[in-house]
Motif scaffolding. Sequence first.
Motif, PDB file in Angstrom:
ATOM      1  N   ASN A 155       0.673  -1.663   0.160  1.00 63.54           N
ATOM      2  CA  ASN A 155      -0.147  -0.105   0.073  1.00 63.54           C
ATOM      3  C   ASN A 155       1.096   1.512  -0.284  1.00 63.54           C
ATOM      4  O   ASN A 155       0.730   1.907   0.819  1.00 63.54           O
ATOM      5  CB  ASN A 155      -0.913   0.049   1.465  1.00 63.54           C
ATOM      6  N   GLY A 156       2.306   0.901  -1.126  1.00 59.52           N
ATOM      7  CA  GLY A 156       2.573   2.917  -1.056  1.00 59.52           C
ATOM      8  C   GLY A 156       3.667   3.123  -0.359  1.00 59.52           C
ATOM      9  O   GLY A 156       4.591   3.522  -0.272  1.00 59.52           O
ATOM     10  N   ARG A 157       3.774   2.041   1.095  1.00 57.76           N
ATOM     11  CA  ARG A 157       4.590   1.368   2.243  1.00 57.76           C
ATOM     12  C   ARG A 157       6.071   0.939   1.299  1.00 57.76           C
ATOM     13  O   ARG A 157       6.357   0.203   0.683  1.00 57.76           O
ATOM     14  CB  ARG A 157       4.420   1.081   3.300  1.00 57.76           C
ATOM     15  N   THR A 158       7.524   1.671   1.651  1.00 54.00           N
ATOM     16  CA  THR A 158       8.649   1.454   0.909  1.00 54.00           C
ATOM     17  C   THR A 158       9.423   1.135   2.506  1.00 54.00           C
ATOM     18  O   THR A 158       9.394   1.314   3.310  1.00 54.00           O
ATOM     19  CB  THR A 158       9.208   2.103   0.494  1.00 54.00           C
ATOM     20  N   LEU A 159       9.925  -0.240   1.855  1.00 52.40           N
ATOM     21  CA  LEU A 159      10.664  -1.083   3.129  1.00 52.40           C
ATOM     22  C   LEU A 159      12.766  -1.079   2.690  1.00 52.40           C
ATOM     23  O   LEU A 159      12.763  -1.242   1.503  1.00 52.40           O
ATOM     24  CB  LEU A 159      10.812  -2.668   3.633  1.00 52.40           C
ATOM     25  N   PRO A 160      13.487  -0.519   3.896  1.00 52.27           N
ATOM     26  CA  PRO A 160      14.791  -0.086   3.213  1.00 52.27           C
ATOM     27  C   PRO A 160      15.398  -1.441   2.916  1.00 52.27           C
ATOM     28  O   PRO A 160      16.334  -1.644   3.780  1.00 52.27           O
ATOM     29  CB  PRO A 160      15.301   0.557   3.650  1.00 52.27           C
TER      30      PRO A 160
END
Length: 201
Positions: free
Chosen positions: A132-137
């Motif tokens: 849902n648009g979240r990004t994880l590094p």
Amino acid sequence: MSLRVYLDPGHGKGVTGQRDPGAIGPTGLTENEVTFDVAKRLGHLLRAKGIDTLGATLDAPRDEENLNEAVKAANAAHVDLFVSVHCNAATTPSAHGVEVWHGGSAGAEKVASAVLARITAEFTGGKGSWLNGRTLPLASRGVKQGTFAVLRNTHMPAILVEMAFISNPQEEGWLREATVRQQFAQAIADGIADAFTVKGE
Ligand SMILES: [Zn+2]
């Protein structure tokens, strides 16, 4: 005939039949719990793309195979691709990131590269449909050639995905999340479809 993929969730049953949880995270998450869940999700997604799956179509722990049994079954079935799913671990808690291993053939390297590209795009590039648009590094540690038994003893292109470090507190937290597991499954499925030019969702 459609593409056939053998799914091997890392750990669960050890080579001598003993329980093997795999690596265990700082708050107790077991690698085996994650690899089975991701493999199950991956199976559903591949079949939705019209790709046949063998091995871990598993919906029950009794379906567990050890790595030698999985290799033997995959060779006997003459599948097109062998996919092993694992979580990485290190004694240094700060070790982090994703890496995809292959057995050395051009075909296997192509699949490994396609899967890593999808994982990177879907986790860090905001293209993860389940996030849902979240990004994880999630850092990329690259595509690597390895001599793990599942890569060495399989007679077809084989890859082994080390999704993230279960020994890293932040990454263990990610691996606990159902949406993150679903996104890993999606990225692996998409990468396989890219490498074999399978059309579909
Ligand atoms: Zn493992």
